[in-house]
Write a protein that holds these residues in place. Structure first.
Motif, mmCIF file in Angstrom:
data_model
loop_
_atom_site.group_PDB
_atom_site.id
_atom_site.type_symbol
_atom_site.label_atom_id
_atom_site.label_comp_id
_atom_site.label_asym_id
_atom_site.label_seq_id
_atom_site.Cartn_x
_atom_site.Cartn_y
_atom_site.Cartn_z
ATOM 1 N N LEU A 58 -18.407 -1.576 10.434
ATOM 2 C CA LEU A 58 -18.479 -2.076 9.061
ATOM 3 C C LEU A 58 -17.638 -1.210 8.138
ATOM 4 N N GLY A 59 -17.782 0.109 8.259
ATOM 5 C CA GLY A 59 -16.973 1.002 7.423
ATOM 6 C C GLY A 59 -15.497 0.834 7.687
ATOM 7 N N GLY A 60 -15.118 0.666 8.966
ATOM 8 C CA GLY A 60 -13.707 0.469 9.297
ATOM 9 C C GLY A 60 -13.157 -0.829 8.734
ATOM 10 N N THR A 61 -14.002 -1.860 8.690
ATOM 11 C CA THR A 61 -13.580 -3.140 8.101
ATOM 12 C C THR A 61 -13.288 -2.967 6.615
ATOM 13 N N LEU A 62 -14.159 -2.245 5.923
ATOM 14 C CA LEU A 62 -13.934 -1.985 4.499
ATOM 15 C C LEU A 62 -12.633 -1.205 4.284
ATOM 16 N N LEU A 63 -12.407 -0.198 5.110
ATOM 17 C CA LEU A 63 -11.220 0.647 4.943
ATOM 18 C C LEU A 63 -9.938 -0.082 5.326
ATOM 19 N N SER A 64 -10.027 -0.961 6.319
ATOM 20 C CA SER A 64 -8.809 -1.661 6.741
ATOM 21 C C SER A 64 -8.294 -2.608 5.668
ATOM 22 N N SER A 65 -9.201 -3.101 4.826
ATOM 23 C CA SER A 65 -8.781 -3.994 3.743
ATOM 24 C C SER A 65 -8.187 -3.220 2.569
ATOM 25 N N PRO A 89 -6.452 0.311 2.672
ATOM 26 C CA PRO A 89 -6.028 1.558 3.309
ATOM 27 C C PRO A 89 -5.889 2.713 2.328
ATOM 28 N N GLU A 90 -5.614 2.382 1.067
ATOM 29 C CA GLU A 90 -5.461 3.440 0.068
ATOM 30 C C GLU A 90 -6.772 4.165 -0.184
#
Length: 514
Positions: free
Chosen positions: A90-97, A99-100
């Motif tokens: 879930l955290g990776g999904t948020l970060l992938s959208s 990247p900044e």
């Protein structure tokens, strides 16, 4: 459901300790329901002094790693790979959208859970973000949970922690770890503990609350933008905030910790509603993993016979009255309880029902949590060939799952494929250099092969990664004296021993300054 009461270990991660940790170090590490400012604002305010006064990313990460080493040893740390997989997915999904959101420092985020029934989440230095089990269970949608995590990501990405503690001399930061750990160990009244132990330090933390509120507003803005980029429902913030307000009304004698450090709940909710009012509505369909992990955490939060009885009652009600997804997740929870009760017959029956339901409902999304559980049951019932086949198939579908990777290694060993298991785990150790669990599994694989020197070298790496340097040095000593230690092994042991001795001396020198 009550959190499990456990004996004090080296660090006791109690609720009062978490409040102290929040007040002393982060001041803004809230469960984080938000008051976003302009969604389109790009120029964020500079909070807390010049770049030269900020804690460097390297020192911030080192500080976070030292705190995490102690949290991982605490009994309330939920060392469950299925839970860790989900939170990091879930955290990776948020970060992938966005990247900044990793910031100029390029933070390597890690998301984890602790066993605590209260509604809270917190950020630690260096990109470590924790959620209470109670928060995940209470979230009624994945968007609600994502809103909390996005807010905490905002704190990290905007370097609020570095700005908060960066005014201190950097050579005083490592002694600060001792203060953090002492706070974690306290079980009595946080107010009395702070007064008795720190005196003016607690007052200093209070003086920084105005800075914390500014940081909260900035993290609100960043978190809401992350949610919007990812496609989660923005009104999840509002609904979760409302539930927190209700909780505060029912606990007039002891407000939730985040409400004490982050007041103006109604004002924040109104601000969120104003920000999202004219934005187009986006519906987000919750993942099956979200429902399953809530059931899993409900069991893990109170993993005792009494806890199982209470969870069973709740799951039975969900099967009767819940939606299809809720009933499916409830059966998953019941199967977990049957496993813990060693009721193999009931566990197999429930698992068969779960698998049959998934075949009858092809619309159910694929779930790495369910796949991992099915492999777990095959291993638990001593079916290594089946477990290996299931794990191999599931890893193809979910290549980033750490739970499935470790289960695949376990299945290889259980099936007698020791060489394949060792090769696989050595590759995993190269890919995930900070994963202590891999080194522990590698040590087991070497032991089954009778490779004593390599077994203790792997154990040394395991202890090093968990912060137990004396134990790591002892394992290297044992490896050196092993009869099968080759010339290459001896050279590797010597080099690694020198590195660890330097690290140990540095730690001892800094501890003397406290």
């Amino acid at each position: 459901m009550k959190a499990v009461s456990r004996p004090l270990c080296s660090v006791r991660f109690s609720a009062s300790a978490k409040r102290l940790l929040t007040a002393l170090v982060l001041a803004f590490a809230s469960p984080a329901m938000m008051a976003p400012a302009d969604l389109h604002a790009q120029n964020l305010p500079n909070l807390g002094g010049s770049d030269g006064e900020e804690l460097s990313p390297l020192m911030e990460r080192r500080l976070g790693e030292q705190v995490m080493n102690n949290i991982r040893r605490d009994p309330d740390y939920i060392d469950d790979l299925a839970v860790i997989d989900y939170l990091n997915l879930l955290g990776g999904t948020l970060l992938s959208s966005s990247p900044e959101a990793r910031g100029d420092a390029g933070y390597d985020f890690f998301f984890f859970a602790v066993r605590d029934g209260s509604l809270n989440a917190f950020a630690l230095p260096g990109g470590f973000i924790g959620a209470h089990s109670g928060l995940v269970i209470a979230a009624q949608s994945e968007s609600e949970l994502a809103s909390v995590m996005a807010h905490e990501i905002g704190h990290v990405s905007q370097r609020h922690i570095a700005r908060m503690i960066g005014n201190q001399r950097q050579d005083a930061l490592l002694p600060m770890v001792g203060l953090l750990l002492a706070a974690l160990a306290m079980r009595s009244s946080p107010d009395l503990s702070a007064a008795a132990m720190m005196g003016g330090t607690g007052l200093a933390a209070q003086r920084q609350l105005s800075f914390g509120r500014d940081a909260e507003r900035e993290a609100d803005r960043v978190g809401l933008q992350i949610l919007r980029n990812t496609g989660f429902e923005l009104n999840g913030m509002v609904s979760f905030f409302g539930r927190l307000q209700n909780a505060s009304r029912n606990r007039s004698d002891n407000l939730p910790s985040y409400l004490r450090t982050h007041p103006m709940t109604g004002e924040r909710m109104a601000d969120i509603e104003a920000r999202i009012r004219n934005l187009p509505y986006k519906q987000h369909v919750d993942s099956l993993d979200f429902a399953l992990i809530r059931s899993r955490l409900r069991v893990l939060q109170d993993d005792t016979p009494q806890g199982w009885r209470e969870a069973t009652q709740m799951f039975d009600e969900q099967v009767r009255q819940g939606t299809r997804a809720q009933a499916f997740a409830a059966k998953y929870g019941l199967a977990m309880i049957a496993q813990r009760q060693r009721d193999v017959s009931r566990m197999k029956t429930l698992l068969a029902e779960i698998r049959a339901e998934s075949l009858r409902a092809p619309a159910l999304p694929a779930s790495q949590t369910l796949a991992s559980f099915i492999v777990e049951q095959a291993l638990a019932t001593e079916q290594p060939t089946l477990a290996l086949s299931l794990a191999s198939e599931a890893r193809t579908q979910f290549p980033l799952s750490r739970a499935l990777a470790m289960q695949y290694a376990d299945a290889l060993l259980a099936a007698g494929k020791k060489d394949e298991a060792t090769t696989f785990l050595r590759d995993q150790a190269q890919l995930y250099r900070q994963d202590a669990r891999v080194q522990r599994a590698l040590a087991r694989a070497y032991a089954e092969q009778g490779k004593i020197a390599l077994q203790h070298i792997a154990l040394a790496e395991y202890y090093s990664l968990t912060g137990a340097l004396p134990s790591a040095l002892e394992q290297l000593r044992i490896a050196r004296s092993a009869s099968d230690a080759s010339f290459y092994d001896q050279a590797m042991i010597d080099a690694r021993e020198r590195e660890l001795q330097i690290s140990w001396r540095e730690m001892m020198e800094k501890s003397k300054k406290r």
